[in-house]
Design a protein around this motif. Structure first.
Motif, PDB file in Angstrom:
ATOM      1  N   LEU A  87       0.835  -1.206   0.000  1.00 29.88           N
ATOM      2  CA  LEU A  87       0.000   0.000   0.000  1.00 29.88           C
ATOM      3  C   LEU A  87       0.864   1.249   0.000  1.00 29.88           C
ATOM      4  CD1 LEU A  87      -2.731  -1.083   2.601  1.00 29.88           C
ATOM      5  CD2 LEU A  87      -2.654  -1.506   0.123  1.00 29.88           C
ATOM      6  N   HIS A  88       1.931   1.210   0.788  1.00 25.75           N
ATOM      7  CA  HIS A  88       2.893   2.329   0.803  1.00 25.75           C
ATOM      8  C   HIS A  88       3.518   2.512  -0.579  1.00 25.75           C
ATOM      9  CE1 HIS A  88       6.465   4.687   1.524  1.00 25.75           C
ATOM     10  NE2 HIS A  88       7.236   3.647   1.326  1.00 25.75           N
ATOM     11  N   VAL A 112      -0.254  17.280  -0.885  1.00 25.49           N
ATOM     12  CA  VAL A 112      -0.767  16.049  -1.495  1.00 25.49           C
ATOM     13  C   VAL A 112      -0.801  14.990  -0.402  1.00 25.49           C
ATOM     14  CG1 VAL A 112      -0.532  14.325  -3.318  1.00 25.49           C
ATOM     15  CG2 VAL A 112       0.395  16.638  -3.677  1.00 25.49           C
ATOM     16  N   SER A 114      -2.652  11.095   0.678  1.00 26.96           N
ATOM     17  CA  SER A 114      -3.469   9.977   0.196  1.00 26.96           C
ATOM     18  C   SER A 114      -3.598   8.930   1.285  1.00 26.96           C
ATOM     19  CB  SER A 114      -2.861   9.360  -1.064  1.00 26.96           C
ATOM     20  OG  SER A 114      -1.561   8.890  -0.817  1.00 26.96           O
ATOM     21  N   THR A 115      -4.715   8.257   1.254  1.00 22.66           N
ATOM     22  CA  THR A 115      -4.963   7.123   2.136  1.00 22.66           C
ATOM     23  C   THR A 115      -5.243   5.919   1.244  1.00 22.66           C
ATOM     24  OG1 THR A 115      -5.896   8.546   3.835  1.00 22.66           O
ATOM     25  CG2 THR A 115      -6.412   6.204   3.984  1.00 22.66           C
ATOM     26  N   VAL A 116      -4.475   4.864   1.463  1.00 25.42           N
ATOM     27  CA  VAL A 116      -4.642   3.652   0.655  1.00 25.42           C
ATOM     28  C   VAL A 116      -5.083   2.537   1.577  1.00 25.42           C
ATOM     29  CG1 VAL A 116      -3.563   2.086  -0.979  1.00 25.42           C
ATOM     30  CG2 VAL A 116      -2.749   4.436  -0.810  1.00 25.42           C
ATOM     31  N   THR A 117      -6.206   1.907   1.250  1.00 24.59           N
ATOM     32  CA  THR A 117      -6.689   0.787   2.058  1.00 24.59           C
ATOM     33  C   THR A 117      -6.795  -0.464   1.185  1.00 24.59           C
ATOM     34  OG1 THR A 117      -8.979   1.402   1.610  1.00 24.59           O
ATOM     35  CG2 THR A 117      -8.034   2.209   3.655  1.00 24.59           C
ATOM     36  N   GLY A 118      -6.517  -1.594   1.793  1.00 30.22           N
ATOM     37  CA  GLY A 118      -6.613  -2.863   1.095  1.00 30.22           C
ATOM     38  C   GLY A 118      -7.396  -3.859   1.922  1.00 30.22           C
TER      39      GLY A 118
ATOM     40  N   PHE B  31      -6.041  -3.216   5.762  1.00 32.06           N
ATOM     41  CA  PHE B  31      -4.788  -2.522   6.068  1.00 32.06           C
ATOM     42  C   PHE B  31      -4.805  -1.140   5.423  1.00 32.06           C
ATOM     43  CE2 PHE B  31      -3.536  -7.017   6.541  1.00 32.06           C
ATOM     44  CZ  PHE B  31      -3.036  -6.958   7.834  1.00 32.06           C
ATOM     45  N   THR B  32      -4.044  -0.227   6.007  1.00 28.62           N
ATOM     46  CA  THR B  32      -4.058   1.176   5.569  1.00 28.62           C
ATOM     47  C   THR B  32      -2.659   1.787   5.597  1.00 28.62           C
ATOM     48  OG1 THR B  32      -6.293   1.478   6.461  1.00 28.62           O
ATOM     49  CG2 THR B  32      -5.012   3.483   6.095  1.00 28.62           C
ATOM     50  N   ALA B  33      -2.339   2.540   4.583  1.00 29.37           N
ATOM     51  CA  ALA B  33      -1.154   3.407   4.586  1.00 29.37           C
ATOM     52  C   ALA B  33      -1.625   4.829   4.347  1.00 29.37           C
ATOM     53  CB  ALA B  33      -0.168   2.978   3.506  1.00 29.37           C
ATOM     54  N   MET B  34      -1.135   5.775   5.165  1.00 35.21           N
ATOM     55  CA  MET B  34      -1.479   7.185   4.985  1.00 35.21           C
ATOM     56  C   MET B  34      -0.226   7.901   4.525  1.00 35.21           C
ATOM     57  SD  MET B  34      -3.905   7.713   8.307  1.00 35.21           S
ATOM     58  CE  MET B  34      -4.451   9.333   7.751  1.00 35.21           C
ATOM     59  N   ASN B  35      -0.290   8.453   3.335  1.00 35.30           N
ATOM     60  CA  ASN B  35       0.911   9.016   2.724  1.00 35.30           C
ATOM     61  C   ASN B  35       0.815  10.537   2.619  1.00 35.30           C
ATOM     62  OD1 ASN B  35       2.424   9.903   0.015  1.00 35.30           O
ATOM     63  ND2 ASN B  35       3.422   8.067   0.815  1.00 35.30           N
ATOM     64  N   GLU B  36       1.969  11.201   2.810  1.00 38.50           N
ATOM     65  CA  GLU B  36       2.041  12.658   2.677  1.00 38.50           C
ATOM     66  C   GLU B  36       3.220  13.012   1.784  1.00 38.50           C
ATOM     67  OE1 GLU B  36       2.377  14.742   6.390  1.00 38.50           O
ATOM     68  OE2 GLU B  36       1.857  16.656   5.446  1.00 38.50           O
ATOM     69  N   SER B  45       4.992   7.579   4.243  1.00 35.15           N
ATOM     70  CA  SER B  45       3.765   6.907   4.676  1.00 35.15           C
ATOM     71  C   SER B  45       3.813   6.619   6.162  1.00 35.15           C
ATOM     72  CB  SER B  45       3.579   5.572   3.939  1.00 35.15           C
ATOM     73  OG  SER B  45       3.228   5.761   2.597  1.00 35.15           O
ATOM     74  N   ILE B  47       2.156   4.042   8.804  1.00 36.77           N
ATOM     75  CA  ILE B  47       1.425   2.782   8.917  1.00 36.77           C
ATOM     76  C   ILE B  47       1.225   2.499  10.394  1.00 36.77           C
ATOM     77  CG2 ILE B  47       1.595   0.282   8.547  1.00 36.77           C
ATOM     78  CD1 ILE B  47       2.955   0.962   5.872  1.00 36.77           C
ATOM     79  N   PHE B  63       4.772   3.140  12.183  1.00 40.48           N
ATOM     80  CA  PHE B  63       5.931   2.984  11.293  1.00 40.48           C
ATOM     81  C   PHE B  63       5.896   4.083  10.237  1.00 40.48           C
ATOM     82  CE2 PHE B  63       4.838  -1.424  12.635  1.00 40.48           C
ATOM     83  CZ  PHE B  63       5.983  -1.692  13.358  1.00 40.48           C
ATOM     84  N   LEU B  65       7.594   5.373   6.715  1.00 42.47           N
ATOM     85  CA  LEU B  65       8.365   4.873   5.579  1.00 42.47           C
ATOM     86  C   LEU B  65       8.561   5.988   4.568  1.00 42.47           C
ATOM     87  CD1 LEU B  65       6.377   1.554   4.994  1.00 42.47           C
ATOM     88  CD2 LEU B  65       8.623   1.759   6.101  1.00 42.47           C
TER      89      LEU B  65
END
Lengths: 182, 182
Positions: A87-88, A112, A114-118, B31-36, B45, B47, B63, B65
């Protein structure tokens, strides 16, 4: 006048494009991760060398990445899970593309996120339900993007990044993977 | 006698399997990653939270990343590239599976190493050749595995891990991904 937009050196970006146009072989890259098992579900990868633009190269420093399972998945929680790294990777690839595309189009970004979920059903990897796949069943990416352009233009930058994203392609299409044991 | 093999708590592993058999809904995870975005191709990201076994949870710590491009790809080299994170994810997923499968089969491992390489032609993401895909063209994993079992048995452990790997499935099959802009 600065030639840097969004932290992207735009003349160098275009010069790189021209260099690859003139010598397409330069664009052949090989990336590598070297992984070592630690204990249980904990392992660590070293990422340092890669091949590209005709020669073997290294990152400016070596990167160590730990991965593990959380306690609820019988691990020690020494790092993100392997599927969280996916996801990262997706978020980072799309975001790098957004910054490059915006810079190339002369749009200055101010934020910018974003949030990515799986979604994943572990009945697959646990072997408990043959009708459930091992991996994610679906992945959703939500962006917020701010900059000196109207919403429609900002949206089209995300769309162009998606259309040219290496990680998006890997996840939404198939890549052949060989696994060998020495 | 210790119930820990390869750092894997085997009774807990089997108890988890039994618990999921009794309550399949417990295996549904998100699961989720939050990215900036930071600058240029550099993003970070976070996590931390994830959903599973019926409730929202967090890793024991958050975490962070970083991802970036190296200078040769017009970045600042503040982290591995997004596509290198994919290789790490694949290595880590297969390796966690190897440790679990070996423990379940009573095989004591003394060493597991893998090298994962991915070939990519950047003429794809640069938009210079419509016949070249954006992502990896192929990925190769090479394992060395040592433990108290004959080579054929060690090899079959890697094979079983591959057959049940979430990341292997994501990369070799298709996952639908939606990208939305708020």
């Amino acid at each position: 006048m600065s030639t840097i937009t969004n932290g992207v050196d735009v003349p160098t970006l275009f010069a790189t494009l021209d260099a690859v146009k003139a010598a397409p072989e330069a664009a052949k890259f090989r990336f590598t991760a070297m992984n070592e098992w630690k204990s249980g579900t904990h392992s660590r990868s070293l990422i340092h060398g890669f091949y590209g633009v005709g020669e073997q190269r290294t990152h400016e420093r070596a990167f160590d990445l730990d991965a593990d399972h959380p306690a609820v998945l019988v691990g020690q929680d020494s790092g993100p899970t392997p599927v969280e790294f996916l996801l990262h990777a997706l978020a980072a690839c799309l975001t790098a593309g957004v910054a490059n595309v915006a810079a190339a189009r002369g749009v200055r970004l101010t934020g910018v996120r974003s949030t990515v979920t799986g979604d994943i059903d572990l009945n697959g990897i646990l072997g408990l339900d043959p009708g459930v796949r091992n991996g994610y069943q679906n992945i959703a990416v939500r962006f917020t993007i701010e900059g000196d352009a109207p919403p429609e233009k900002l949206r089209s930058i995300v769309e162009q990044s998606r259309a040219r994203s290496a990680v998006f392609d890997v996840i939404t299409n198939q890549v052949p993977v060989t696994v060998e044991v020495d």
